[in-house]
Scaffold this active site. Sequence first.
Site, PDB file in Angstrom:
ATOM      1  N   ARG A  35      64.157 -63.866-126.325  1.00 53.64           N
ATOM      2  CA  ARG A  35      63.571 -65.169-126.662  1.00 53.64           C
ATOM      3  C   ARG A  35      64.593 -66.113-127.281  1.00 53.64           C
ATOM      4  O   ARG A  35      64.486 -67.334-127.122  1.00 53.64           O
ATOM      5  CB  ARG A  35      62.387 -64.979-127.604  1.00 53.64           C
ATOM      6  CG  ARG A  35      61.199 -64.414-126.849  1.00 53.64           C
ATOM      7  CD  ARG A  35      60.029 -64.180-127.748  1.00 53.64           C
ATOM      8  NE  ARG A  35      58.854 -63.903-126.956  1.00 53.64           N
ATOM      9  CZ  ARG A  35      57.816 -63.191-127.375  1.00 53.64           C
ATOM     10  NH1 ARG A  35      57.813 -62.672-128.588  1.00 53.64           N
ATOM     11  NH2 ARG A  35      56.782 -63.000-126.603  1.00 53.64           N
ATOM     12  N   LYS A 198      41.440 -54.153-118.407  1.00 57.92           N
ATOM     13  CA  LYS A 198      40.059 -54.640-118.438  1.00 57.92           C
ATOM     14  C   LYS A 198      39.863 -55.938-117.666  1.00 57.92           C
ATOM     15  O   LYS A 198      40.677 -56.856-117.769  1.00 57.92           O
ATOM     16  CB  LYS A 198      39.653 -54.895-119.887  1.00 57.92           C
ATOM     17  CG  LYS A 198      39.557 -53.621-120.696  1.00 57.92           C
ATOM     18  CD  LYS A 198      39.216 -53.957-122.113  1.00 57.92           C
ATOM     19  CE  LYS A 198      38.906 -52.686-122.899  1.00 57.92           C
ATOM     20  NZ  LYS A 198      38.618 -52.981-124.290  1.00 57.92           N
ATOM     21  N   GLY A 354      53.783 -58.611-119.811  1.00 60.15           N
ATOM     22  CA  GLY A 354      54.710 -57.588-120.318  1.00 60.15           C
ATOM     23  C   GLY A 354      54.848 -56.373-119.427  1.00 60.15           C
ATOM     24  O   GLY A 354      55.965 -55.932-119.130  1.00 60.15           O
ATOM     25  N   GLY A 377      49.970 -64.487-123.075  1.00 64.22           N
ATOM     26  CA  GLY A 377      48.690 -65.212-123.123  1.00 64.22           C
ATOM     27  C   GLY A 377      48.771 -66.579-122.470  1.00 64.22           C
ATOM     28  O   GLY A 377      47.841 -67.014-121.788  1.00 64.22           O
TER      29      GLY A 377
HETATM   30  P1  AMP Z   1      46.604 -55.461-119.655  1.00 62.71           P
HETATM   31  O1  AMP Z   1      47.174 -55.599-121.031  1.00 62.71           O
HETATM   32  O2  AMP Z   1      45.192 -55.900-119.529  1.00 62.71           O
HETATM   33  O3  AMP Z   1      47.509 -56.025-118.581  1.00 62.71           O
HETATM   34  O4  AMP Z   1      46.513 -53.888-119.403  1.00 62.71           O
HETATM   35  C1  AMP Z   1      47.645 -53.074-119.384  1.00 62.71           C
HETATM   36  C2  AMP Z   1      47.225 -51.658-119.617  1.00 62.71           C
HETATM   37  O5  AMP Z   1      46.301 -51.258-118.634  1.00 62.71           O
HETATM   38  C3  AMP Z   1      48.381 -50.684-119.551  1.00 62.71           C
HETATM   39  O6  AMP Z   1      48.627 -50.195-120.832  1.00 62.71           O
HETATM   40  C4  AMP Z   1      47.850 -49.590-118.616  1.00 62.71           C
HETATM   41  O7  AMP Z   1      48.099 -48.297-119.099  1.00 62.71           O
HETATM   42  C5  AMP Z   1      46.359 -49.857-118.564  1.00 62.71           C
HETATM   43  N1  AMP Z   1      45.758 -49.324-117.347  1.00 62.71           N
HETATM   44  C6  AMP Z   1      46.099 -49.588-116.083  1.00 62.71           C
HETATM   45  N2  AMP Z   1      45.376 -48.842-115.225  1.00 62.71           N
HETATM   46  C7  AMP Z   1      44.549 -48.074-115.954  1.00 62.71           C
HETATM   47  C8  AMP Z   1      43.582 -47.079-115.646  1.00 62.71           C
HETATM   48  N3  AMP Z   1      43.332 -46.738-114.378  1.00 62.71           N
HETATM   49  N4  AMP Z   1      42.928 -46.470-116.660  1.00 62.71           N
HETATM   50  C9  AMP Z   1      43.206 -46.812-117.926  1.00 62.71           C
HETATM   51  N5  AMP Z   1      44.107 -47.750-118.291  1.00 62.71           N
HETATM   52  C10 AMP Z   1      44.774 -48.379-117.325  1.00 62.71           C
END
Ligand code: AMP
Length: 396
Positions: A35, A198, A354, A377
């Site tokens: 950064r 999620k 990230g 974000g």
């Molecule tokens: P996000 O911050 O929403 O982009 O989510 C990233 C996280 O999603 C990472 O830490 C992954 O380990 C998790 N992730 C991806 N696929 C799965 C899955 N099938 N089950 C549980 N966690 C997941």
Amino acid sequence: MKNVDQLDLKNKKALVRVDFNVPVNEQFEVTDNTRIKAAKPTIDAVLKKGGSVVLMSHRGRPKGKEEKYSLKYIVPEIEKVLGKPVKFVPDSIGSEVEKAVKDLKPGEILLLENLRFYPEETKGDETFAKELAKNGDYYINDAFGTAHRAHASTAIVARYFDKDHKAVGKLMEQEVKSIQKALDYGEHPITAIIGGAKVSSKIGVIENLLNKVDNLIIVGGMAYTFLKALGNNIGDSIVEDDKIEVAKKIMEEAKKKGVNLILPVDFVIADSFSNDAHTKIVKANEIPQGWQGLDIGPETINKIREIIKNSKTIIWNGPAGVFEFDKFANGTEKIGEAIGEATQNGAYSLVGGGDSVAAVQKLGLEDKISYISTGGGVLLDMLAGKELPGLKALQS
Ligand code: AMP
């Protein structure tokens, strides 16, 4: 909206909001200076034009004045990156700061203390913003990472400069243009790959992308909510039951808009959430109880690869599986590779977030992606079509 090159900065002081929210180790040494490096072009440009620079930033989430979050610790790293001395004042407003700013000569750099030592910063307090505004003849916002926040230093402060005395910094300008190039002016077919844990954190992104893309590929943990909405057996895979209706609506919307919405057709499943778990490859609707999907399977990878290969614009945010465990990193890596190949063949690719960026770096694909965004974000807000307060404040 002006950019740095359009400002007459000779013998002037530029108050520059940067994002120096950098990680440090126990010895307070900066462990990742990305950064700081990203802010260098703007700082250099001001100095080259004969101006001086007053830098302001937040770091971490201090509750009031917490010494461990002081920006004094990062001065040596800033000096190293810029190759110039950096003065530091242990406050961001007040008489000591005013004096330090007044004494600043052309070519010099002054760093103010962590803005978040004042709770007024995140509240977007006008009085605090007005005090900050005293620290420069011009205001430049280069803190892309916080441009989606209407904080005192990122948006409100701009009210105290007319439109000829404020500008967008070089990093922010490049980020916004590169994201718009894919999102608003991308050549078709446009494909977005959205993953992550999620669906709830990316509903706005998915809804907005339905108006922009030809193919929307949903992977990662969020895919199971969609699959459950379609009546599939997802075993113990991660799911958000309260978002099943949203998932159904998104799928209907995609159909109406003629967007090809692609869900995984097979998975690597595991009998525990661990790198040592037993694994199997199964069809998407055949995940037994006691098992959970932790990565996309080979058939899905081939399908995604084919779509990416035939795309002219590719947007990727979020991993395809639990890539932190080597056993479940394959899908994420194969997506990165496919995007790299498509880019070599002339597609424009934008990767952000990230985890996706980490995957690209792990594979050494940095040079094969058209643009890697530093935003978290803020990138999601842009992909969701939201206006950025940090940019809007520079426009009038
Ligand atoms: P996000 O911050 O929403 O982009 O989510 C990233 C996280 O999603 C990472 O830490 C992954 O380990 C998790 N992730 C991806 N696929 C799965 C899955 N099938 N089950 C549980 N966690 C997941």
